[in-house]
Design an enzyme around this catalytic site. Sequence first.
Site, PDB file in Angstrom:
ATOM      1  N   TYR A  66     -15.324 -23.858 -54.903  1.00  0.00           N
ATOM      2  CA  TYR A  66     -14.952 -25.207 -55.371  1.00  0.00           C
ATOM      3  C   TYR A  66     -16.142 -26.156 -55.335  1.00  0.00           C
ATOM      4  O   TYR A  66     -16.231 -27.069 -56.143  1.00  0.00           O
ATOM      5  CB  TYR A  66     -13.748 -25.746 -54.584  1.00  0.00           C
ATOM      6  CG  TYR A  66     -12.452 -25.230 -55.177  1.00  0.00           C
ATOM      7  CD1 TYR A  66     -11.850 -25.885 -56.243  1.00  0.00           C
ATOM      8  CD2 TYR A  66     -11.882 -24.049 -54.731  1.00  0.00           C
ATOM      9  CE1 TYR A  66     -10.695 -25.389 -56.832  1.00  0.00           C
ATOM     10  CE2 TYR A  66     -10.729 -23.543 -55.308  1.00  0.00           C
ATOM     11  CZ  TYR A  66     -10.145 -24.220 -56.360  1.00  0.00           C
ATOM     12  OH  TYR A  66      -9.013 -23.729 -56.952  1.00  0.00           O
ATOM     13  N   ARG A  69     -17.901 -25.696 -58.548  1.00  0.00           N
ATOM     14  CA  ARG A  69     -17.219 -26.370 -59.661  1.00  0.00           C
ATOM     15  C   ARG A  69     -17.360 -27.893 -59.551  1.00  0.00           C
ATOM     16  O   ARG A  69     -17.515 -28.591 -60.550  1.00  0.00           O
ATOM     17  CB  ARG A  69     -15.752 -25.966 -59.711  1.00  0.00           C
ATOM     18  CG  ARG A  69     -15.583 -24.475 -60.078  1.00  0.00           C
ATOM     19  CD  ARG A  69     -14.133 -24.080 -60.214  1.00  0.00           C
ATOM     20  NE  ARG A  69     -13.450 -24.890 -61.190  1.00  0.00           N
ATOM     21  CZ  ARG A  69     -12.154 -25.204 -61.125  1.00  0.00           C
ATOM     22  NH1 ARG A  69     -11.400 -24.763 -60.133  1.00  0.00           N
ATOM     23  NH2 ARG A  69     -11.604 -25.956 -62.049  1.00  0.00           N
ATOM     24  N   HIS A 122      -2.785 -31.600 -61.590  1.00  0.00           N
ATOM     25  CA  HIS A 122      -3.289 -30.511 -60.747  1.00  0.00           C
ATOM     26  C   HIS A 122      -4.347 -30.970 -59.752  1.00  0.00           C
ATOM     27  O   HIS A 122      -5.093 -30.156 -59.232  1.00  0.00           O
ATOM     28  CB  HIS A 122      -3.833 -29.369 -61.633  1.00  0.00           C
ATOM     29  CG  HIS A 122      -2.760 -28.662 -62.403  1.00  0.00           C
ATOM     30  ND1 HIS A 122      -3.014 -27.801 -63.453  1.00  0.00           N
ATOM     31  CD2 HIS A 122      -1.411 -28.687 -62.271  1.00  0.00           C
ATOM     32  CE1 HIS A 122      -1.864 -27.335 -63.931  1.00  0.00           C
ATOM     33  NE2 HIS A 122      -0.882 -27.863 -63.241  1.00  0.00           N
ATOM     34  N   CYS A 158     -11.952 -31.537 -40.117  1.00  0.00           N
ATOM     35  CA  CYS A 158     -11.259 -32.826 -40.048  1.00  0.00           C
ATOM     36  C   CYS A 158     -11.620 -33.500 -38.733  1.00  0.00           C
ATOM     37  O   CYS A 158     -11.446 -32.893 -37.664  1.00  0.00           O
ATOM     38  CB  CYS A 158      -9.757 -32.580 -40.124  1.00  0.00           C
ATOM     39  SG  CYS A 158      -8.756 -34.023 -39.806  1.00  0.00           S
ATOM     40  N   SER A 200      -3.625 -23.902 -73.003  1.00  0.00           N
ATOM     41  CA  SER A 200      -2.998 -22.660 -73.469  1.00  0.00           C
ATOM     42  C   SER A 200      -1.474 -22.732 -73.373  1.00  0.00           C
ATOM     43  O   SER A 200      -0.786 -21.814 -73.823  1.00  0.00           O
ATOM     44  CB  SER A 200      -3.521 -21.478 -72.653  1.00  0.00           C
ATOM     45  OG  SER A 200      -3.269 -21.691 -71.274  1.00  0.00           O
ATOM     46  N   ALA A 242     -11.412 -30.183 -79.832  1.00  0.00           N
ATOM     47  CA  ALA A 242     -11.024 -31.551 -79.493  1.00  0.00           C
ATOM     48  C   ALA A 242     -12.102 -32.552 -79.896  1.00  0.00           C
ATOM     49  O   ALA A 242     -11.801 -33.643 -80.390  1.00  0.00           O
ATOM     50  CB  ALA A 242     -10.745 -31.647 -77.994  1.00  0.00           C
TER      51      ALA A 242
HETATM   52  P1  OAD Z   1      -6.670 -22.461 -70.353  1.00  0.00           P
HETATM   53  O1  OAD Z   1      -8.010 -21.880 -70.065  1.00  0.00           O
HETATM   54  O2  OAD Z   1      -5.475 -21.648 -70.043  1.00  0.00           O
HETATM   55  O3  OAD Z   1      -6.593 -22.843 -71.894  1.00  0.00           O
HETATM   56  C1  OAD Z   1      -7.639 -23.535 -72.514  1.00  0.00           C
HETATM   57  C2  OAD Z   1      -7.237 -23.783 -73.947  1.00  0.00           C
HETATM   58  O4  OAD Z   1      -8.237 -24.605 -74.528  1.00  0.00           O
HETATM   59  C3  OAD Z   1      -7.141 -22.524 -74.812  1.00  0.00           C
HETATM   60  O5  OAD Z   1      -5.919 -22.548 -75.529  1.00  0.00           O
HETATM   61  C4  OAD Z   1      -8.333 -22.640 -75.763  1.00  0.00           C
HETATM   62  O6  OAD Z   1      -8.067 -22.090 -77.048  1.00  0.00           O
HETATM   63  C5  OAD Z   1      -8.504 -24.130 -75.842  1.00  0.00           C
HETATM   64  N1  OAD Z   1      -9.864 -24.606 -76.164  1.00  0.00           N
HETATM   65  C6  OAD Z   1     -11.059 -24.025 -75.916  1.00  0.00           C
HETATM   66  N2  OAD Z   1     -12.057 -24.802 -76.349  1.00  0.00           N
HETATM   67  C7  OAD Z   1     -11.498 -25.901 -76.902  1.00  0.00           C
HETATM   68  C8  OAD Z   1     -12.015 -27.087 -77.526  1.00  0.00           C
HETATM   69  N3  OAD Z   1     -13.314 -27.295 -77.672  1.00  0.00           N
HETATM   70  N4  OAD Z   1     -11.110 -27.992 -77.989  1.00  0.00           N
HETATM   71  C9  OAD Z   1      -9.782 -27.812 -77.844  1.00  0.00           C
HETATM   72  N5  OAD Z   1      -9.246 -26.722 -77.267  1.00  0.00           N
HETATM   73  C10 OAD Z   1     -10.086 -25.784 -76.792  1.00  0.00           C
HETATM   74  O7  OAD Z   1      -6.631 -23.893 -69.634  1.00  0.00           O
HETATM   75  P2  OAD Z   1      -5.347 -24.772 -69.260  1.00  0.00           P
HETATM   76  O8  OAD Z   1      -4.302 -24.677 -70.291  1.00  0.00           O
HETATM   77  O9  OAD Z   1      -5.853 -26.110 -68.883  1.00  0.00           O
HETATM   78  O10 OAD Z   1      -4.369 -24.618 -63.018  1.00  0.00           O
HETATM   79  O11 OAD Z   1      -4.865 -24.031 -67.940  1.00  0.00           O
HETATM   80  C11 OAD Z   1      -3.768 -24.570 -67.238  1.00  0.00           C
HETATM   81  C12 OAD Z   1      -3.973 -24.384 -65.764  1.00  0.00           C
HETATM   82  O12 OAD Z   1      -4.254 -23.001 -65.470  1.00  0.00           O
HETATM   83  C13 OAD Z   1      -5.160 -25.108 -65.184  1.00  0.00           C
HETATM   84  O13 OAD Z   1      -4.911 -26.451 -64.894  1.00  0.00           O
HETATM   85  C14 OAD Z   1      -5.426 -24.330 -63.928  1.00  0.00           C
HETATM   86  C15 OAD Z   1      -5.308 -22.942 -64.471  1.00  0.00           C
HETATM   87  O14 OAD Z   1      -4.973 -21.949 -63.541  1.00  0.00           O
HETATM   88  C16 OAD Z   1      -4.615 -24.838 -61.725  1.00  0.00           C
HETATM   89  O15 OAD Z   1      -5.748 -24.758 -61.276  1.00  0.00           O
HETATM   90  C17 OAD Z   1      -3.417 -25.182 -60.936  1.00  0.00           C
END
Ligand code: OAD
Length: 263
Positions: A66, A69, A122, A158, A200, A242
């Site tokens: 982390y 990141r 999140h 802590c 996604s 985006a």
């Molecule tokens: P994902 O990695 O699952 O999905 C990313 C999405 O962004 C995909 O559908 C890509 O096609 C799209 N993408 C990639 N580049 C892009 C761009 N330039 N413009 C627009 N779209 C683009 O990420 P999340 O949906 O955010 O959770 O994942 C959901 C959660 O899963 C996260 O918050 C995290 C992860 O495990 C936790 O950490 C709790």
Amino acid sequence: MHGPDLVRALQQAERVVVLTGAGASAESGIPTFRDALTGLWSRFDPARLATEEAFREDPELVWGWYEWRRVLMGRCAPNAGHAAIARMQQAVRERGGALDVVTQNVDDLHERAGTRGVIHLHGDIGSSRCADCGARRPPGDPHGEVPEGGRRAVPPRCPACGGPLRPEVVWFGEELPAAAWSRAATAARAADVLLSVGTSSTVYPAASLPRFALESGARVVQVNPHPTGLEAIADDDLRGRAGSVLPALADAAFGPSGADFQR
Ligand code: OAD
């Protein structure tokens, strides 16, 4: 790319929700989770890094990952998509409406682009709390360069109870912050238009929000270069990044960047 009726819907909407996922920050240089090859979950095992059990078992591995990141996100800047969302919020507000940004991202790029009141479902990678007593504590600065993927690092203790600090993020199997979820669900149900950007649509409950909006009669728009499944029920499927699609949409609905909003 987008029809005049979508532009009109945005211009007339009183309540807009923009739900963002990792794709919204991809053009800033932050890896997504599920994209092939570059996605974090194609290179790292979430069961070893993003669960409470993993942290208890190997806190140094998890804290170090982390930190990597956190440092990476701190060095990245908002992209044109973040800026367009902030501009749309401003335009909708000037007209007396509301635009809520609900994000699954743990970075602060929406805030740094000027969006106000961002709802973080999140968590926030820039904060931490004690894994034992729950007290919020600043995470401190990581020491030296953090290599790709991080390096083992002992989490700070802590000062109150001696427990290890953990990042203020939601891990698999954990509940979302209740207040954030409640605000997000209420906003989605009240929305006239919901934009689902760069997610996604696989992780629940966040992925329910577009469905809540649809059930309440909202227009649901997906912005993503790839299909996710949401396009089957969404009203508009804007295929693209985006950072390209959102500025074009903001320009069409609210006037070119820098120009006064046309009432
Ligand atoms: P994902 O990695 O699952 O999905 C990313 C999405 O962004 C995909 O559908 C890509 O096609 C799209 N993408 C990639 N580049 C892009 C761009 N330039 N413009 C627009 N779209 C683009 O990420 P999340 O949906 O955010 O959770 O994942 C959901 C959660 O899963 C996260 O918050 C995290 C992860 O495990 C936790 O950490 C709790």
